[in-house]
Design a protein around this motif. Sequence first.
Motif, short mmCIF file in Angstrom:
data_model
loop_
_atom_site.label_atom_id
_atom_site.label_comp_id
_atom_site.label_asym_id
_atom_site.label_seq_id
_atom_site.Cartn_x
_atom_site.Cartn_y
_atom_site.Cartn_z
N THR A 1 -15.26 -8.58 -6.04
CA THR A 1 -13.81 -8.60 -5.84
C THR A 1 -13.43 -8.40 -4.38
OG1 THR A 1 -13.75 -6.24 -6.36
CG2 THR A 1 -13.32 -7.77 -8.15
N THR A 2 -14.40 -8.11 -3.52
CA THR A 2 -14.10 -8.09 -2.09
C THR A 2 -14.18 -9.51 -1.56
OG1 THR A 2 -16.43 -7.66 -1.58
CG2 THR A 2 -15.00 -5.76 -1.80
N ALA A 3 -13.47 -9.77 -0.47
CA ALA A 3 -13.41 -11.13 0.06
C ALA A 3 -14.79 -11.61 0.46
CB ALA A 3 -12.47 -11.16 1.27
N VAL A 4 -15.14 -12.83 0.06
CA VAL A 4 -16.42 -13.43 0.38
C VAL A 4 -16.19 -14.50 1.43
CG1 VAL A 4 -18.38 -14.73 -0.53
CG2 VAL A 4 -17.27 -13.00 -1.96
N HIS A 5 -16.78 -14.34 2.58
CA HIS A 5 -16.58 -15.31 3.66
C HIS A 5 -17.48 -16.51 3.44
CE1 HIS A 5 -13.92 -12.94 6.29
NE2 HIS A 5 -14.53 -11.91 5.74
N ALA A 6 -16.96 -17.69 3.75
CA ALA A 6 -17.70 -18.92 3.55
C ALA A 6 -17.91 -19.60 4.88
CB ALA A 6 -16.93 -19.83 2.60
N LYS A 7 -18.74 -20.65 4.84
CA LYS A 7 -18.94 -21.44 6.03
C LYS A 7 -17.67 -22.22 6.36
CE LYS A 7 -23.85 -22.14 5.08
NZ LYS A 7 -24.90 -23.15 4.79
N ALA A 8 -17.62 -22.71 7.58
CA ALA A 8 -16.46 -23.48 8.00
C ALA A 8 -16.41 -24.81 7.26
CB ALA A 8 -16.51 -23.71 9.50
N ILE A 9 -15.19 -25.22 6.89
CA ILE A 9 -14.93 -26.52 6.29
C ILE A 9 -14.14 -27.33 7.32
CG2 ILE A 9 -13.84 -27.75 4.38
CD1 ILE A 9 -13.96 -25.08 2.81
N LEU B 1 -7.87 -15.28 -7.18
CA LEU B 1 -6.98 -15.48 -6.05
C LEU B 1 -7.84 -15.88 -4.87
CD1 LEU B 1 -4.15 -15.24 -4.68
CD2 LEU B 1 -4.72 -12.83 -4.22
N LEU B 2 -7.58 -17.06 -4.32
CA LEU B 2 -8.37 -17.59 -3.22
C LEU B 2 -7.51 -17.66 -1.96
CD1 LEU B 2 -9.81 -20.65 -5.20
CD2 LEU B 2 -10.79 -18.36 -5.02
N ARG B 3 -8.19 -17.66 -0.81
CA ARG B 3 -7.47 -17.69 0.46
C ARG B 3 -8.08 -18.71 1.39
NH1 ARG B 3 -6.58 -11.99 2.45
NH2 ARG B 3 -8.86 -11.92 2.46
N ILE B 4 -7.23 -19.55 1.99
CA ILE B 4 -7.64 -20.46 3.05
C ILE B 4 -7.20 -19.85 4.37
CG2 ILE B 4 -7.37 -22.76 4.05
CD1 ILE B 4 -6.65 -23.78 1.25
N LYS B 5 -8.15 -19.68 5.28
CA LYS B 5 -7.85 -19.08 6.57
C LYS B 5 -8.56 -19.89 7.66
CE LYS B 5 -9.93 -15.18 7.50
NZ LYS B 5 -10.44 -13.79 7.40
N ASN C 1 -10.38 -26.44 11.30
CA ASN C 1 -11.55 -25.94 10.60
C ASN C 1 -11.13 -24.70 9.84
OD1 ASN C 1 -13.16 -27.96 11.60
ND2 ASN C 1 -13.98 -26.73 13.29
N ILE C 2 -11.46 -24.65 8.56
CA ILE C 2 -10.96 -23.59 7.70
C ILE C 2 -12.11 -22.91 6.97
CG2 ILE C 2 -8.74 -24.74 7.38
CD1 ILE C 2 -9.74 -25.69 4.63
N GLU C 3 -11.80 -21.76 6.40
CA GLU C 3 -12.70 -21.07 5.49
C GLU C 3 -11.98 -20.83 4.18
OE1 GLU C 3 -13.98 -17.45 7.26
OE2 GLU C 3 -15.34 -18.42 8.70
N LEU C 4 -12.73 -20.88 3.09
CA LEU C 4 -12.19 -20.56 1.77
C LEU C 4 -12.92 -19.34 1.26
CD1 LEU C 4 -10.36 -21.47 -0.63
CD2 LEU C 4 -12.37 -22.70 -1.50
N GLU C 5 -12.16 -18.35 0.80
CA GLU C 5 -12.78 -17.13 0.32
C GLU C 5 -12.10 -16.64 -0.95
OE1 GLU C 5 -12.35 -14.48 3.62
OE2 GLU C 5 -10.25 -14.06 3.21
N VAL C 6 -12.86 -15.90 -1.73
CA VAL C 6 -12.33 -15.24 -2.92
C VAL C 6 -11.77 -13.89 -2.50
CG1 VAL C 6 -12.87 -14.25 -5.16
CG2 VAL C 6 -13.94 -16.39 -4.47
N VAL C 7 -10.49 -13.66 -2.81
CA VAL C 7 -9.87 -12.37 -2.52
C VAL C 7 -10.10 -11.40 -3.67
CG1 VAL C 7 -7.70 -11.20 -2.00
CG2 VAL C 7 -8.13 -13.49 -1.08
N ILE D 1 -3.02 -19.56 3.49
CA ILE D 1 -2.65 -20.27 2.27
C ILE D 1 -3.45 -19.69 1.11
CG2 ILE D 1 -2.65 -22.51 1.08
CD1 ILE D 1 -2.26 -23.82 3.82
N TYR D 2 -2.75 -19.40 0.01
CA TYR D 2 -3.37 -18.77 -1.15
C TYR D 2 -3.31 -19.71 -2.35
CZ TYR D 2 -3.49 -14.45 1.50
OH TYR D 2 -3.77 -13.50 2.46
N LEU D 3 -4.34 -19.65 -3.18
CA LEU D 3 -4.46 -20.48 -4.36
C LEU D 3 -4.84 -19.62 -5.55
CD1 LEU D 3 -6.68 -23.19 -2.66
CD2 LEU D 3 -4.34 -23.62 -3.43
#
Length: 382
Positions: free
Chosen positions: A22-30, A375-379, A36-42, A364-366
């Motif tokens: 449940t802690t935010a998981v950082h991903a590779k750059a997209i 709950l996902l986050r684009i940063k 260039n963005i990252e998508l993570e689980v909040v 941006i949240y999804l």
Amino acid sequence: MQSVKPILSAVLLALGVTAISTTAVHAKAIETQRHNIELEVVTEGLEYPWGMDFLPDGSVLITEKTGAVVHYHFDKNEKHTLSGVPEVVYAGQGGLLDIVVDPNFAENQWVYLSYAEADPAGGDGQSTAVTRARLDGHKLVDQELIFRVAPKFNSRFHFGSRLVFSPEGHLFITTGDRYHHMDDAQTLDNHDGKIVRIWPDGSVPEDNPFVDQAGAMPEIWSYGHRNVQGAAIHPLTGKLWAAEHGPKGGDEINIAEAANNYGWPVATFGIDYDDSIISDKTYVEGTVLPHYYWVPSIAISNMIFYTGDAFPEWKNDLFVAALRGSQVARLDLDGDRVMHEETLLQDDTKARLRDIAQGPDGFIYLLSDDKNGALLRIKPAE
């Protein structure tokens, strides 16, 4: 665009199957065309989340279709379930649906909920209703029913239910045609297949287009819609844009103007799910063509105009979340004109994207639509 499958295998592939921290998981750059963005689980563990809105303190309220409102605090990584939620009919496409925070929440503490409501007279029908209540800690109090779609049908489909405030303070409520009653979208004696416009207390604005027309529901703003599940106010024009599910093909973006007829079901770019013809016309005189449409359908859900500072090259672009293909469509706009479409986050993970929102941080949240939704986050990529 770089494939996001390697990225999402760490954060989305197991949605609904195995647990993710449940802690935010950082991903590779997209890599995208502009940023260039990252998508993570909040946070995860949300049961079929449907709608969300942010509070002034930066926390977020999230509806679960099964009938709960979750209050998530980012700073503490804590979720609290609110008490005092109205009773909903959770069946088919119905349940607890959208949520929006009053623009003057700091003064009045109102939040608004849309949901499938049972017939209060005891019949077997249901329809969309909207209730407002004050947020008191983790309780909803002082409930007021402010709108109820009429009539009620025994149908579990097409409730619409997106809520959005206009710059003037009106509340727009989207509805659906209830699937088995799609012709009702063309008549004004019911609320089905319409966008309605009321004041926050449920009263009808005197300048609504059909308020003085005999036999018409006074709340109606526009009609001829199929199932509107997305709505957003253009940041420059103040106009309401609506995202509408087509059948098999014909998802639409419409600029919803007062009194306009948007054609459903007499004109459509889609066909029925069994490949039968609904209408052989894409335009009928007196109706309005869609501003933008998709064939085949991407099963659009909600949408936002991006106005933050985290992604400056996306300023005022339209972002449309979709239930098919785990994708977000970015529409590059020049004023109202759609100049280009970019597909973001398309992958094979089967994560249905039910809602999209811009957070106070400019990210941006999804919401992923699943029994173990997230709950996902684009940063921006670091």
